[in-house]
Design a protein around this motif. Structure first.
Motif, PDB file in Angstrom:
ATOM      1  N   PHE A  82      55.964 -37.025  89.073  1.00  0.00           N
ATOM      2  CA  PHE A  82      55.949 -38.319  89.767  1.00  0.00           C
ATOM      3  C   PHE A  82      54.645 -39.075  89.497  1.00  0.00           C
ATOM      4  O   PHE A  82      53.619 -38.466  89.178  1.00  0.00           O
ATOM      5  CB  PHE A  82      56.085 -38.111  91.279  1.00  0.00           C
ATOM      6  CG  PHE A  82      57.475 -37.738  91.722  1.00  0.00           C
ATOM      7  CD1 PHE A  82      58.297 -38.666  92.340  1.00  0.00           C
ATOM      8  CD2 PHE A  82      57.966 -36.445  91.516  1.00  0.00           C
ATOM      9  CE1 PHE A  82      59.579 -38.323  92.759  1.00  0.00           C
ATOM     10  CE2 PHE A  82      59.252 -36.102  91.925  1.00  0.00           C
ATOM     11  CZ  PHE A  82      60.059 -37.042  92.547  1.00  0.00           C
ATOM     12  N   GLN A  83      54.715 -40.394  89.668  1.00  0.00           N
ATOM     13  CA  GLN A  83      53.501 -41.207  89.625  1.00  0.00           C
ATOM     14  C   GLN A  83      53.188 -41.686  91.037  1.00  0.00           C
ATOM     15  O   GLN A  83      54.075 -41.705  91.895  1.00  0.00           O
ATOM     16  CB  GLN A  83      53.699 -42.409  88.702  1.00  0.00           C
ATOM     17  CG  GLN A  83      53.829 -41.973  87.246  1.00  0.00           C
ATOM     18  CD  GLN A  83      53.920 -43.155  86.316  1.00  0.00           C
ATOM     19  OE1 GLN A  83      54.571 -44.159  86.632  1.00  0.00           O
ATOM     20  NE2 GLN A  83      53.275 -43.054  85.169  1.00  0.00           N
ATOM     21  N   ILE A  84      51.932 -42.103  91.277  1.00  0.00           N
ATOM     22  CA  ILE A  84      51.520 -42.556  92.603  1.00  0.00           C
ATOM     23  C   ILE A  84      51.659 -44.078  92.667  1.00  0.00           C
ATOM     24  O   ILE A  84      51.191 -44.787  91.774  1.00  0.00           O
ATOM     25  CB  ILE A  84      50.050 -42.168  92.891  1.00  0.00           C
ATOM     26  CG1 ILE A  84      49.798 -40.677  92.618  1.00  0.00           C
ATOM     27  CG2 ILE A  84      49.660 -42.550  94.319  1.00  0.00           C
ATOM     28  CD1 ILE A  84      50.570 -39.730  93.503  1.00  0.00           C
ATOM     29  N   ALA A  85      52.308 -44.567  93.733  1.00  0.00           N
ATOM     30  CA  ALA A  85      52.436 -46.018  93.936  1.00  0.00           C
ATOM     31  C   ALA A  85      51.781 -46.389  95.259  1.00  0.00           C
ATOM     32  O   ALA A  85      51.553 -45.539  96.122  1.00  0.00           O
ATOM     33  CB  ALA A  85      53.905 -46.421  93.940  1.00  0.00           C
ATOM     34  N   GLU A  86      51.475 -47.682  95.399  1.00  0.00           N
ATOM     35  CA  GLU A  86      50.813 -48.163  96.612  1.00  0.00           C
ATOM     36  C   GLU A  86      51.444 -49.462  97.068  1.00  0.00           C
ATOM     37  O   GLU A  86      52.024 -50.189  96.267  1.00  0.00           O
ATOM     38  CB  GLU A  86      49.334 -48.450  96.325  1.00  0.00           C
ATOM     39  CG  GLU A  86      48.464 -47.235  96.296  1.00  0.00           C
ATOM     40  CD  GLU A  86      47.004 -47.623  96.136  1.00  0.00           C
ATOM     41  OE1 GLU A  86      46.734 -48.748  95.649  1.00  0.00           O
ATOM     42  OE2 GLU A  86      46.147 -46.811  96.498  1.00  0.00           O
ATOM     43  N   ILE A 145      58.352 -42.180  91.618  1.00  0.00           N
ATOM     44  CA  ILE A 145      57.070 -42.421  92.300  1.00  0.00           C
ATOM     45  C   ILE A 145      57.018 -41.753  93.675  1.00  0.00           C
ATOM     46  O   ILE A 145      58.048 -41.531  94.302  1.00  0.00           O
ATOM     47  CB  ILE A 145      56.778 -43.939  92.492  1.00  0.00           C
ATOM     48  CG1 ILE A 145      57.877 -44.628  93.304  1.00  0.00           C
ATOM     49  CG2 ILE A 145      56.594 -44.646  91.146  1.00  0.00           C
ATOM     50  CD1 ILE A 145      57.505 -44.994  94.720  1.00  0.00           C
ATOM     51  N   VAL A 146      55.794 -41.447  94.085  1.00  0.00           N
ATOM     52  CA  VAL A 146      55.553 -41.166  95.509  1.00  0.00           C
ATOM     53  C   VAL A 146      54.489 -42.148  95.975  1.00  0.00           C
ATOM     54  O   VAL A 146      53.598 -42.533  95.211  1.00  0.00           O
ATOM     55  CB  VAL A 146      55.094 -39.713  95.793  1.00  0.00           C
ATOM     56  CG1 VAL A 146      56.245 -38.738  95.639  1.00  0.00           C
ATOM     57  CG2 VAL A 146      53.904 -39.320  94.948  1.00  0.00           C
ATOM     58  N   ILE A 181      54.359 -40.153 103.373  1.00  0.00           N
ATOM     59  CA  ILE A 181      54.479 -40.210 101.915  1.00  0.00           C
ATOM     60  C   ILE A 181      55.942 -40.486 101.603  1.00  0.00           C
ATOM     61  O   ILE A 181      56.841 -39.873 102.193  1.00  0.00           O
ATOM     62  CB  ILE A 181      53.948 -38.934 101.223  1.00  0.00           C
ATOM     63  CG1 ILE A 181      54.001 -39.098  99.697  1.00  0.00           C
ATOM     64  CG2 ILE A 181      54.688 -37.690 101.681  1.00  0.00           C
ATOM     65  CD1 ILE A 181      53.131 -38.105  98.953  1.00  0.00           C
ATOM     66  N   GLU A 182      56.149 -41.467 100.748  1.00  0.00           N
ATOM     67  CA  GLU A 182      57.492 -41.926 100.394  1.00  0.00           C
ATOM     68  C   GLU A 182      57.773 -41.475  98.970  1.00  0.00           C
ATOM     69  O   GLU A 182      56.869 -41.471  98.132  1.00  0.00           O
ATOM     70  CB  GLU A 182      57.480 -43.468 100.419  1.00  0.00           C
ATOM     71  CG  GLU A 182      58.833 -44.108 100.311  1.00  0.00           C
ATOM     72  CD  GLU A 182      59.551 -44.090 101.662  1.00  0.00           C
ATOM     73  OE1 GLU A 182      58.892 -43.832 102.697  1.00  0.00           O
ATOM     74  OE2 GLU A 182      60.769 -44.332 101.667  1.00  0.00           O
ATOM     75  N   GLY A 183      59.009 -41.108  98.711  1.00  0.00           N
ATOM     76  CA  GLY A 183      59.390 -40.788  97.333  1.00  0.00           C
ATOM     77  C   GLY A 183      60.539 -41.676  96.906  1.00  0.00           C
ATOM     78  O   GLY A 183      61.395 -42.020  97.719  1.00  0.00           O
ATOM     79  N   LEU A 184      60.538 -42.079  95.653  1.00  0.00           N
ATOM     80  CA  LEU A 184      61.659 -42.870  95.132  1.00  0.00           C
ATOM     81  C   LEU A 184      61.919 -42.476  93.679  1.00  0.00           C
ATOM     82  O   LEU A 184      61.004 -42.444  92.853  1.00  0.00           O
ATOM     83  CB  LEU A 184      61.334 -44.367  95.197  1.00  0.00           C
ATOM     84  CG  LEU A 184      62.389 -45.293  94.546  1.00  0.00           C
ATOM     85  CD1 LEU A 184      63.690 -45.280  95.333  1.00  0.00           C
ATOM     86  CD2 LEU A 184      61.857 -46.716  94.391  1.00  0.00           C
TER      87      LEU A 184
END
Ligand code: DAH
Length: 337
Positions: A127-131, A197-198, A220-223
């Protein structure tokens, strides 16, 4: 006589050189320059000289000698004074490093530790980190997540509204985000699928602090959005995460549930090695309306999402009895971790 004066002067200067203490300098000062001293003796003899010129020359020689000795005494006094001071400083020196407590090192807050570990685990799963922003529009926080105005699920979020109104808008359409789910929308609007992403972040709800609630907490959200994503991918990802984060003795399960932004929806629980269950968060297949709000064609793409509390993970990991302790800044509590 002038030669005698000069010889007396040189002898006096030599003596001054050998003075090895301030006391010795003081004694020499009295002896060499005093009334009974060698140079004062010459003054008395001036009267016996034959001519005025001789008297004058000898008088000058005596004065010069007195000045030279005075200056030498002064210089010697200064030298010895510096040395004495240096010796005293050395003798009285304190090695302060001996008395200072050993340097203490701080560490990251419990929530930050959990946040970073979660990021590490999800990065390890690809996963990649999103904000996203903590101040959100009603649209991102609710509407785009399939919760239109008046949707009953909105009531569960205890939303904090801002007075701020965007141009042309009524106040009350700007909120402190109640969950990290709006980052799903922002990510879909910014990125083409495939999306993995998370999004960890701070969220806000109108809650009175108690042992299990804080008005400010973290999720923490995952998509995931890709072709042919199924519920099996969601279950497998949750299981892989459970092993990676909690350890090989742990496993996971999905329980049917309801969220407006997923269909079907589930809660996911983690089973501890001793057989007991832990409720962790919500998840499901991204609702077609949510994909559309993110500008993604649900006929072509499908996805899953999940979300859970970071503070809860930290509380569980360290068996903290009261969530409020995590934010009370009591060093006796903090330094245990
Ligand atoms: N946003 C939900 C909450 O704060 C948690 C959640 C549930 C997130 C299901 C999800 C999901 O992404 O699919 O209660």
């Amino acid at each position: 006589m002038i030669d005698d004066i000069r010889a007396a002067r040189d002898a006096a200067l030599a003596e001054v050189e050998t003075a090895d203490s301030l006391d010795a300098v003081r004694a020499l000062d009295a002896r060499l320059l005093g009334k009974q001293g060698p140079l004062a003796g010459f003054k008395k003899q001036l009267g016996s000289l034959a001519t005025v010129d001789d008297k004058k020359a000898a008088g000058q020689a005596v004065n010069e000698a007195m000045q030279a000795v005075t200056a030498a005494l002064e210089a010697r006094r200064a030298e010895l004074g510096d040395a004495a001071l240096a010796a005293r400083v050395e003798a009285e020196r304190l090695d302060l490093t001996e008395f200072v407590a050993p340097p203490t090192r701080g560490h990251a807050h419990l929530v930050t530790q959990a946040w970073e570990r979660l990021e590490d685990v999800f990065i390890g799963l690809g996963f990649q980190i999103a904000e996203g922003p903590e101040v959100e529009t009603d649209w991102h926080n609710f509407e785009a997540l399939n919760m239109g105005e008046g949707h009953p699920a909105r009531g569960e979020f205890d939303t904090l509204f801002l007075d701020h109104a965007a141009p042309g808008e009524e106040p009350g359409r700007t909120v402190l985000r109640t969950h990290t789910s709006p980052v799903q929308i922002r990510t879909m609007l910014e990125q083409e699928p495939p999306i993995y992403i998370v999004a960890p972040g701070r969220v806000f709800r109108r809650d009175t602090p108690d042992a299990t609630h804080m008005p400010v907490f973290h999720q923490i959200e995952g998509l995931v959005v890709d072709r042919d994503i199924t519920l099996a991918d969601l279950a497998g990802t949750i299981e892989a995460f459970t092993h990676a984060f909690f350890g090989p003795g742990f496993s996971s399960r999905l329980r049917p549930s309801y969220f407006p932004f997923t269909e079907p929806s589930a809660e996911f629980d983690v089973q501890r090695p001793d057989g007991t269950w832990l409720e962790l968060g919500g998840c499901g297949m991204v609702h077609p309306n949510v994909l559309r709000a993110g500008g993604i064609d649900p006929e072509e793409w499908s996805g899953f999402a999940f979300g859970f509390g970071i503070d809860r993970m930290a509380v569980m990991r360290h068996q903290v009895a009261d969530l409020r302790d995590m934010y009370a800044d009591d060093i006796r509590f903090i330094s245990q971790f």
